[in-house]
Design a protein around this motif. Structure first.
Motif, mmCIF file in Angstrom:
data_model
loop_
_atom_site.group_PDB
_atom_site.id
_atom_site.type_symbol
_atom_site.label_atom_id
_atom_site.label_comp_id
_atom_site.label_asym_id
_atom_site.label_seq_id
_atom_site.Cartn_x
_atom_site.Cartn_y
_atom_site.Cartn_z
ATOM 1 N N ASP A 161 0.809 -1.218 0.000
ATOM 2 C CA ASP A 161 0.000 0.000 0.000
ATOM 3 C C ASP A 161 0.846 1.274 0.000
ATOM 4 O O ASP A 161 0.487 2.265 -0.652
ATOM 5 C CB ASP A 161 -0.946 0.007 1.202
ATOM 6 N N ASP A 162 1.948 1.275 0.741
ATOM 7 C CA ASP A 162 2.788 2.472 0.787
ATOM 8 C C ASP A 162 3.372 2.781 -0.592
ATOM 9 O O ASP A 162 3.422 3.945 -1.021
ATOM 10 C CB ASP A 162 3.929 2.277 1.794
ATOM 11 N N ASN A 164 2.083 1.836 -3.491
ATOM 12 C CA ASN A 164 0.995 2.252 -4.371
ATOM 13 C C ASN A 164 0.664 3.731 -4.175
ATOM 14 O O ASN A 164 0.398 4.455 -5.141
ATOM 15 C CB ASN A 164 -0.258 1.397 -4.114
ATOM 16 N N LYS A 165 0.692 4.173 -2.930
ATOM 17 C CA LYS A 165 0.430 5.590 -2.656
ATOM 18 C C LYS A 165 1.532 6.459 -3.247
ATOM 19 O O LYS A 165 1.270 7.544 -3.793
ATOM 20 C CB LYS A 165 0.317 5.827 -1.141
ATOM 21 N N TYR A 178 0.892 6.552 -7.166
ATOM 22 C CA TYR A 178 -0.318 7.191 -7.683
ATOM 23 C C TYR A 178 -0.780 8.408 -6.897
ATOM 24 O O TYR A 178 -1.774 9.032 -7.250
ATOM 25 C CB TYR A 178 -1.439 6.146 -7.765
ATOM 26 N N GLY A 179 -0.056 8.725 -5.824
ATOM 27 C CA GLY A 179 -0.338 9.968 -5.111
ATOM 28 C C GLY A 179 -1.577 9.952 -4.249
ATOM 29 O O GLY A 179 -2.062 11.012 -3.834
ATOM 30 N N LYS A 180 -2.113 8.785 -3.955
ATOM 31 C CA LYS A 180 -3.292 8.689 -3.094
ATOM 32 C C LYS A 180 -3.394 7.275 -2.546
ATOM 33 O O LYS A 180 -2.776 6.347 -3.063
ATOM 34 C CB LYS A 180 -4.563 9.037 -3.879
ATOM 35 N N ASP A 181 -4.193 7.135 -1.480
ATOM 36 C CA ASP A 181 -4.419 5.813 -0.919
ATOM 37 C C ASP A 181 -5.292 5.016 -1.881
ATOM 38 O O ASP A 181 -6.440 5.402 -2.163
ATOM 39 C CB ASP A 181 -5.113 5.913 0.447
ATOM 40 N N VAL A 182 -4.762 3.931 -2.385
ATOM 41 C CA VAL A 182 -5.499 3.127 -3.355
ATOM 42 C C VAL A 182 -5.038 1.676 -3.225
ATOM 43 O O VAL A 182 -3.858 1.395 -3.057
ATOM 44 C CB VAL A 182 -5.273 3.662 -4.787
ATOM 45 N N THR A 183 -5.984 0.758 -3.249
ATOM 46 C CA THR A 183 -5.656 -0.653 -3.094
ATOM 47 C C THR A 183 -5.293 -1.259 -4.453
ATOM 48 O O THR A 183 -5.600 -0.691 -5.512
ATOM 49 C CB THR A 183 -6.838 -1.434 -2.507
#
Length: 229
Positions: A185-186, A188-189, A192-197
Motif C-alpha cells: 500500500d505504501d 501504491n500511494k 499514484y499519489g493517493k491511498d489506493v488498493t
C-alpha cells in the motif's frame, strides 16, 4: 550555529527521502518490465500459449534470500491484470505487491532470484487481489512448465504457474507453495499519489498508467494483447 546546521541537515534529509523512495519504486517498475520481457522472449521461458491464457501476472525481480539454516526470502514487485469483470480486457495499470517466502534447509550467504507468477484462473486472480494470500493454502500453485513439458499443459485446477531465474542461472519452474503475498500500500500511494488498493488499481481502473509503468504495459501488450479464453 551547530543547532541551525543540524536542523538544516535534517530538513534536507526529510526532503530527500521521498525522492529516493520514488526512485526505488520507479526502478522496480522498470526492472520488472525487463525481467518479464526476458522470461517471455526465451524458448525455455514462459510458453506463449500459457501466457495468453493468463488473467494476471506478478513479477518480483531480485528477490533476496538470507540466513543460515532457517532462511527468509523476501521481495517487492508488481501485479498487472487484464481488465473487465472476467479478466478479458486490456492490461491494467500495475499495482505494487510484496512476496514473502519462508524456506527450510541450509542456506549460506545470500542469493538473488527473479520470479514471475502467471495467474491462469479468474478465481485465483480474485483471491490474490482480495488481500494477503498464501499460495498452496488459498490458491493452488505449481512450478510452471517450460519447453517440451509445456505442450498440452493446461490444468484448470491450477490457479498459478510460478517461474524463476537465479542470478546468472537458467529459467525454470519454481515451487513457491509456502509463499505469501500482499499489496504494498505504501508503494501504491507513492506511485499514484493517493491511498489506493491493488484491487482498485487493477479491477476498478481507479488510476492511469504513469510514465514509469509504461515499459511494463508495453511488454504485456506486445506479448499478449488479448486473452485466449
Amino acid at each position: 550555529m551547530m543547532k541551525k546546521e543540524l536542523l538544516l541537515a535534517l530538513v534536507c534529509i526529510g526532503a530527500t527521502l521521498p525522492a529516493v523512495a520514488q526512485n526505488k519504486i520507479d526502478d522496480r517498475l522498470g526492472t520488472s518490465a525487463e525481467v518479464l520481457r526476458q522470461f517471455l522472449a526465451r524458448p525455455d521461458g514462459i510458453p506463449k500459449h500459457l501466457f495468453n491464457k493468463s488473467a494476471c501476472v506478478l513479477v518480483f525481480p531480485s528477490v533476496k534470500k538470507v540466513g543460515i539454516g532457517l532462511g527468509v526470502t523476501y521481495g517487492r514487485g508488481v501485479i498487472a491484470c487484464r481488465s473487465g469483470a472476467d479478466f478479458s480486457g486490456p492490461w491494467s495499470a500495475p499495482a505494487m505487491y510484496k512476496l514473502d517466502v519462508g524456506s527450510l534447509g541450509v542456506q549460506l550467504g545470500s542469493s538473488s532470484t527473479d520470479y514471475v507468477l502467471v495467474v491462469e484462473t479468474n478465481v485465483g486472480a480474485s483471491k490474490i487481489l482480495s488481500g494477503k494470500l498464501k499460495l498452496g493454502a488459498d490458491a493452488t500453485a505449481v512450478a510452471g512448465p517450460t519447453g517440451a513439458k509445456a505442450v498440452g499443459a493446461n490444468d484448470p485446477n491450477v490457479d498459478v504457474l510460478t517461474y524463476s531465474r537465479a542470478k546468472g542461472g537458467l529459467f525454470a519452474g519454481a515451487s513457491l507453495a509456502s509463499a505469501s503475498m500482499d499489496t504494498d500500500d505504501d508503494a501504491n500511494k507513492a506511485v499514484y499519489g493517493k491511498d489506493v488498493t491493488a484491487s482498485q488499481i487493477v479491477r476498478d481502473g481507479a488510476v492511469t498508467i504513469t510514465p514509469s509503468g509504461k515499459a511494463l504495459d508495453g511488454v504485456l501488450n506486445k506479448a499478449s494483447p488479448k486473452r485466449d479464453m
